[in-house]
Design an enzyme around this catalytic site. Structure first.
Site, PDB file in Angstrom:
ATOM      1  N   LYS A  12       1.339   4.452   2.422  1.00 47.86           N
ATOM      2  CA  LYS A  12       2.222   3.286   2.574  1.00 47.86           C
ATOM      3  C   LYS A  12       3.524   3.715   3.249  1.00 47.86           C
ATOM      4  O   LYS A  12       4.075   4.782   2.944  1.00 47.86           O
ATOM      5  CB  LYS A  12       2.498   2.685   1.199  1.00 47.86           C
ATOM      6  CG  LYS A  12       3.304   1.392   1.197  1.00 47.86           C
ATOM      7  CD  LYS A  12       3.428   0.875  -0.239  1.00 47.86           C
ATOM      8  CE  LYS A  12       4.277  -0.365  -0.349  1.00 47.86           C
ATOM      9  NZ  LYS A  12       4.394  -0.835  -1.756  1.00 47.86           N
ATOM     10  N   SER A  17       3.366  -5.362  -2.726  1.00 48.13           N
ATOM     11  CA  SER A  17       3.829  -5.035  -1.393  1.00 48.13           C
ATOM     12  C   SER A  17       2.949  -4.034  -0.650  1.00 48.13           C
ATOM     13  O   SER A  17       3.144  -3.811   0.552  1.00 48.13           O
ATOM     14  CB  SER A  17       5.255  -4.460  -1.475  1.00 48.13           C
ATOM     15  OG  SER A  17       5.283  -3.263  -2.235  1.00 48.13           O
ATOM     16  N   SER A  61       2.681  -4.305  -7.187  1.00 46.68           N
ATOM     17  CA  SER A  61       2.483  -3.971  -5.776  1.00 46.68           C
ATOM     18  C   SER A  61       1.307  -3.052  -5.480  1.00 46.68           C
ATOM     19  O   SER A  61       0.948  -2.863  -4.322  1.00 46.68           O
ATOM     20  CB  SER A  61       3.763  -3.373  -5.187  1.00 46.68           C
ATOM     21  OG  SER A  61       4.746  -4.368  -5.047  1.00 46.68           O
TER      22      SER A  61
END
Length: 519
Positions: A101, A182, A206
């Site tokens: 990420k 996210s 997330s």
């Protein structure tokens, strides 16, 4: 966008040179078997994944799950291939391409942007310890995944999966639906077989939400097991990297390579093979506390089938009710806003001189000046509220953290104690909602993330099937450092249920004939 274009150009000759190998839906064990048998090299796997990304991420289905590719990935793979040829195999991740990420730093020559143009120059050339751990275990860092900008903390009216750098991540099951956030790009990329597994991060939901909504297994671990150093922060009380993959075993293999590695941040972290103890019989005799939140009839039916699988596997199910936790949400919000200002300021102070935004106030000013690109859909009212907080010594903040931690941990521990259970289950999330640039995220269904996120307890989501063509997940929650417990129970459920369905990249969810009416 220039970062992505350059990365794609770098990837093109790699993909062209690679042997044609099939990587779609392949597990880590299957990829290892291919390399051990000489059917593919790590370099071949890198090329195959890059070919899928080139065909599907900015073209075709245009998932926009990858924000940048690592130009050194092929060299890393070839070095690991040389090690294998010399008789050295580091472990189950040796030569396996993974994605990270883009709020987690890597020493590769690519920026860590958190999706914001304010960090476009944030090429730190340092590995976050969690990445260093994976690299040492033999994983190939293929690139960075798109995300909800600033990990979804900038605005309460945000559209999950959108960032100014990467655009909007699309859900591989229905391209008009959210990939959640996210860790949106990590979820969509792994679902689409752009890599074997990925690192996500979670503050509250997330990892669990994008894993559930993209048909993956995903583990949000206990706070303190995985280092947060060199990860763009929100909250030191709740932030943690987590593992996302298409199966529980792959999550366990990935997570085993992520634990520890940073005495300054993860003093309880220690090397452990979380995959070694997985057993299909782990449900036998296991007492399971069962929560039944409000949900749609379709989701309730899917959940009941999952509970029936647990019972058929020998689990003893005990119904529980969630205790009242008045004021929990308000307390958590004050904690996140206060720690965001303190933690982000501390992080930005360590970034390269080329990064002009050195504080949260600088980021707010940057967004205001660049509103056309940074704020075309939603604003930054959460950033502005965080900027007004009074610091980590503020008595109101300290009281809020004590209250939120107490309420959340007592709620989970209380339910487990009353049921005399080892693990708690509930639906992770419902089906994915439509991506909406006008109103932002519109979701009113169940969510398993709040209590374990605030308490710092583990939460593992496992696919439990499709609801109107869209994935839904089953959460396994335990007390702190209960990772082996949730992975064991989740694996045994997964082996019996076999509920995961591969994505079909449909333009919209199949709602059936009812929309057409009788005439």
């Amino acid at each position: 966008m220039r970062l992505i274009a350059a990365a794609m150009l770098l990837a093109m000759p790699v993909a062209a040179q690679a042997k044609t190998v099939a990587v779609e839906e392949k597990s880590i064990d299957q990829l290892q078997a291919m390399m051990a048998a000489g059917q593919a090299s790590s370099a071949d796997l890198v090329g195959a994944y890059l070919k899928r990304i080139a065909a599907m991420d900015r073209k075709g289905t245009s998932l926009r799950a990858v924000i940048a590719l690592n130009p050194d990935a092929l060299a890393q793979a070839r070095a690991l291939d040389a090690e294998r040829k010399a008789g050295r195999v580091r472990g189950p991740l040796h030569g396996i391409p993974v994605l990270i990420k883009d709020n987690v730093e890597t020493l590769d020559p690519i920026a860590t942007t958190a999706g914001s143009l304010a960090l476009a120059a944030n090429v730190t050339r340092r590995d976050a310890p969690v990445v260093a751990q994976l690299r040492a275990a033999g994983a190939v860092i293929l690139g960075k995944t798109n995300l909800s900008e600033w990990a979804n903390i900038r605005s309460t009216r945000a559209m999950s999966g959108w960032s100014a750098v990467g655009g909007l991540v699309r859900n591989p099951y229905s391209l008009d639906r959210t990939a959640c956030g996210s860790s949106s790009g990590s979820g969509a990329a792994v679902a689409a077989s752009f890599a074997a597994a990925a690192v996500g991060t979670e503050t509250d939901g997330s990892v669990v939400c994008p894993s559930s909504i993209n048909g993956l297994a995903g583990l949000k671990p206990s706070i303190g097991l995985v280092s947060r150093t060199h990860v763009v922060p929100i909250s030191h009380s709740q932030d943690t990297p987590g593992a996302m993959a298409r199966s529980v075993r792959d999550v366990a293999l990935m997570f085993s390579g992520m634990v520890g590695g940073d005495p300054a941040d993860a003093p309880r972290g220690e090397a452990k093979d979380y995959a070694a103890g997985l057993s299909a019989s782990a449900l036998s005799g296991l007492r399971v506390a069962v929560l039944r939140p409000d949900m749609t009839p379709d989701l309730a039916a899917t959940y009941q089938r999952a509970l029936d699988v647990l019972k058929a596997g020998g689990a003893e199910l005990v119904e529980v009710e969630r205790p009242k936790t008045e004021g929990l949400g308000e307390a958590e919000l004050l904690v996140l806003q206060t720690e965001l200002k303190a933690d982000l300021n501390a992080y930005l102070a360590t970034t390269p001189p080329a990064v002009a935004t050195r504080t949260l106030a600088d980021v707010i000013a940057f967004d205001t000046v660049h509103a056309a690109t940074e704020m075309p859909f939603f604003g930054q009212e959460t950033f502005e509220a965080a900027q007004k907080t009074k610091g980590l010594a503020d008595p109101d903040y300290r009281a809020a953290r004590a209250k939120s931690l107490r309420l959340a941990s007592e709620a989970i521990d209380g339910m487990l104690t009353r049921a005399r259970a080892t693990v708690l289950v509930e639906p992770s999330y419902g089906a994915a909602w439509l991506s909406d640039p006008v109103y932002g995220d519109q979701y009113g269904g169940p969510s398993s993330s709040e209590l374990p996120a605030i308490a710092g307890y583990p939460n593992l989501t496992v696919p439990m099937g499709l609801v109107r063509g869209l994935p839904a997940g089953l959460s396994f929650i335990a007390t702190k450092y209960g990772e082996a417990t949730v992975l064991g129970a989740g694996y045994a459920y997964e082996q019996r249920a076999r509920a995961r369905v591969a994505p079909r990249y449909l333009p919209t969810a199949d709602a059936g004939p009812g929309l057409d009416g009788a005439r």
